[in-house]
Design a protein around this motif. Structure first.
Motif, PDB file in Angstrom:
ATOM      1  N   ILE B  86       0.838  -1.204   0.000  1.00  0.00           N
ATOM      2  CA  ILE B  86       0.000   0.000   0.000  1.00  0.00           C
ATOM      3  C   ILE B  86       0.871   1.250   0.000  1.00  0.00           C
ATOM      4  N   SER B  89       2.214   2.001  -3.370  1.00  0.00           N
ATOM      5  CA  SER B  89       1.264   2.478  -4.375  1.00  0.00           C
ATOM      6  C   SER B  89       0.635   3.812  -4.007  1.00  0.00           C
ATOM      7  N   MET B  90       1.022   4.398  -2.870  1.00  0.00           N
ATOM      8  CA  MET B  90       0.476   5.710  -2.511  1.00  0.00           C
ATOM      9  C   MET B  90       1.208   6.809  -3.278  1.00  0.00           C
ATOM     10  N   TRP B  96      -3.639  14.208  -3.450  1.00  0.00           N
ATOM     11  CA  TRP B  96      -4.063  12.920  -2.930  1.00  0.00           C
ATOM     12  C   TRP B  96      -3.225  12.448  -1.754  1.00  0.00           C
ATOM     13  N   VAL B  97      -2.056  13.103  -1.539  1.00  0.00           N
ATOM     14  CA  VAL B  97      -1.206  12.676  -0.422  1.00  0.00           C
ATOM     15  C   VAL B  97      -1.911  12.846   0.927  1.00  0.00           C
ATOM     16  N   VAL B  99      -5.074  13.210   1.491  1.00  0.00           N
ATOM     17  CA  VAL B  99      -6.287  12.391   1.513  1.00  0.00           C
ATOM     18  C   VAL B  99      -5.945  10.963   1.922  1.00  0.00           C
ATOM     19  N   CYS B 100      -4.903  10.398   1.265  1.00  0.00           N
ATOM     20  CA  CYS B 100      -4.497   9.023   1.577  1.00  0.00           C
ATOM     21  C   CYS B 100      -4.039   8.911   3.026  1.00  0.00           C
ATOM     22  N   LEU B 101      -3.244   9.892   3.481  1.00  0.00           N
ATOM     23  CA  LEU B 101      -2.699   9.812   4.833  1.00  0.00           C
ATOM     24  C   LEU B 101      -3.813   9.828   5.872  1.00  0.00           C
ATOM     25  N   LEU B 103      -7.038   9.021   5.404  1.00  0.00           N
ATOM     26  CA  LEU B 103      -7.810   7.782   5.310  1.00  0.00           C
ATOM     27  C   LEU B 103      -7.083   6.636   6.002  1.00  0.00           C
ATOM     28  N   MET B 104      -5.741   6.604   5.836  1.00  0.00           N
ATOM     29  CA  MET B 104      -4.952   5.539   6.446  1.00  0.00           C
ATOM     30  C   MET B 104      -4.961   5.662   7.971  1.00  0.00           C
ATOM     31  N   SER B 165      -2.463   0.125   8.784  1.00  0.00           N
ATOM     32  CA  SER B 165      -2.135   1.527   8.564  1.00  0.00           C
ATOM     33  C   SER B 165      -0.835   1.937   9.236  1.00  0.00           C
ATOM     34  N   TYR B 172       5.738   4.411   4.434  1.00  0.00           N
ATOM     35  CA  TYR B 172       5.627   5.585   3.579  1.00  0.00           C
ATOM     36  C   TYR B 172       6.632   6.657   4.001  1.00  0.00           C
TER      37      TYR B 172
END
Lengths: 91, 287
Positions: B86, B89-90, B96-97, B99-101, B103-104, B165, B172
């Protein structure tokens, strides 16, 4: 101290550990740097690491002896002393 | 040689005091309990190492320990590779960085007992969204309150949902700290994606992954609340992990002596495995 349910054997156990830490503190003040070296197991250890390995290893040795052979623990105790000597001499 | 001023060490005294009262003194009390028998009323009788011998030879302890290692092993085998995939692929930049962080990070913000309750309701076969869907729409026989395998799948899935996560965020952080120059050099050499991962990304992530695995090992090995709320250790004893068994013994049966001995053996295992893993992973870094 009754709420901590002290017994002499457990008190002696902790006095032993704390005095070992005290000896290490005195040694560190006299000879700073922790006597760092790379020993027989390929690990870089200080005096404190060797004490930690001695105590944790001895606990494992004594528990293994207790679980496999039961009381008395003279044999495992001898192995634990050998482990302690090995830790401080070679590791 | 100039002597350094070491007086700043006095500033850690409050922490030392706090640790003494919330960890060291209770721990010493547990050691004292482990060699005695009590029937309450602060009356203690010397027992020696009998409780340790009893625990080490008890089938119940062996079974709980086996389940605990199985659980922790499954958690690590699933969460670590999944977390790395994951993280790889982030996105590295752009809108989107964050947003992904976020959500994670969301699952990790939910308290353990709430996670357990959520997954309990979610997977109940008659009323749960997932449980009802599996049983009544897909026709799969799934009942985590009756079937040990279903219970295991549920607690493992819950832990993967809750804690992958952590691995993702740490991996990450390791990935974004790699300078672009490494990737450019790899591109010039015509390195494959696998070679980039194996020789650049993985070595650079080694330190954070060591910490991630260590944290996941300790947390999953000491896990209590989530499986307790979700399955209560059942059906039967099939998901009774070490801590659940320990609490049963200490508070359910009020066997303080055996429970103290068991918790010290438990502690020795956690400490030993963590020390061994950390020492082996960092052995090559020193010198």
């Amino acid at each position: 101290m009754s709420w901590m349910a002290w017994t002499w054997p457990t008190a002696l156990f902790f006095i032993g550990i704390f005095s070992a830490m005290g000896v290490l503190t005195v040694l560190e003040l006299r000879h700073p740097g922790g006597d760092e070296r790379r020993g027989a197991l390929g690990l870089v250890t200080t005096r404190g690491d060797r004490l930690f390995m001695t105590i944790l290893g001895s606990i494992y040795i004594l528990l293994a002896g207790l679980g496999l052979f039961g009381m008395p623990l003279w044999g495992p105790l001898a192995v634990a002393f050998a482990w302690a000597i090995f830790c401080f001499w070679k590791v | 040689m100039k002597t350094e001023n070491q007086r700043a060490w006095f500033l850690v005294l409050p922490v030392l005091l706090l640790v003494a009262f919330n960890a060291l003194i209770p721990m010493m009390t547990v050691v004292n309990y482990s060699v005695q028998e009590t029937f309450g009323d602060n009356l203690f009788f010397w027992e020696g190492l009998g409780w340790y011998e009893q625990i080490l030879r008890s089938e119940r302890f062996h079974a709980a320990l086996g389940r605990q290692f199985l659980f922790t092993g499954l958690i690590l085998v699933i969460e670590v590779p999944l977390g790395i995939i994951i993280a790889l692929s982030m996105p590295r930049q752009g809108i989107w960085v964050p947003v992904c962080l976020v959500l994670m990070a969301l699952p990790m913000l939910i308290p353990w007992n709430v996670v357990g309750a959520m997954w309990n309701i979610f997977t109940l076969p008659d009323i749960g969204l997932l449980g009802y869907f599996l049983n009544h729409t897909l026709g799969i026989n799934y009942d985590m309150t009756q079937d040990p395998l279903a219970a295991w799948i549920t607690i493992v899935t819950m832990d993967v949902w809750h804690w992958t996560s952590l691995v993702v965020l740490l991996a990450y952080a390791g990935l974004v700290s790699i300078p672009d120059a490494y990737y450019q050099a790899a591109k010039i050499d015509g390195a494959s994606n696998w070679a980039v991962f194996r020789f650049i990304q993985l070595p650079k992530m080694k330190n954070v992954l060591t910490i991630a695995i260590l944290l996941r090992f300790m947390d999953s090995f000491n896990i209590y609340t989530e499986p307790f709320v979700l399955t209560g250790g059942g059906p039967g004893n099939s998901t009774t992990l070490l801590s659940i068994d320990l609490v049963k013994m200490a508070l359910g049966q009020f066997d303080l002596g055996p429970a103290a001995a068991m918790s010290l053996i438990y502690f020795a295992i956690t400490l030993g495995v963590s020390w061994l893993f950390y020492t082996l992973m960092t052995r090559d870094d020193l010198n």
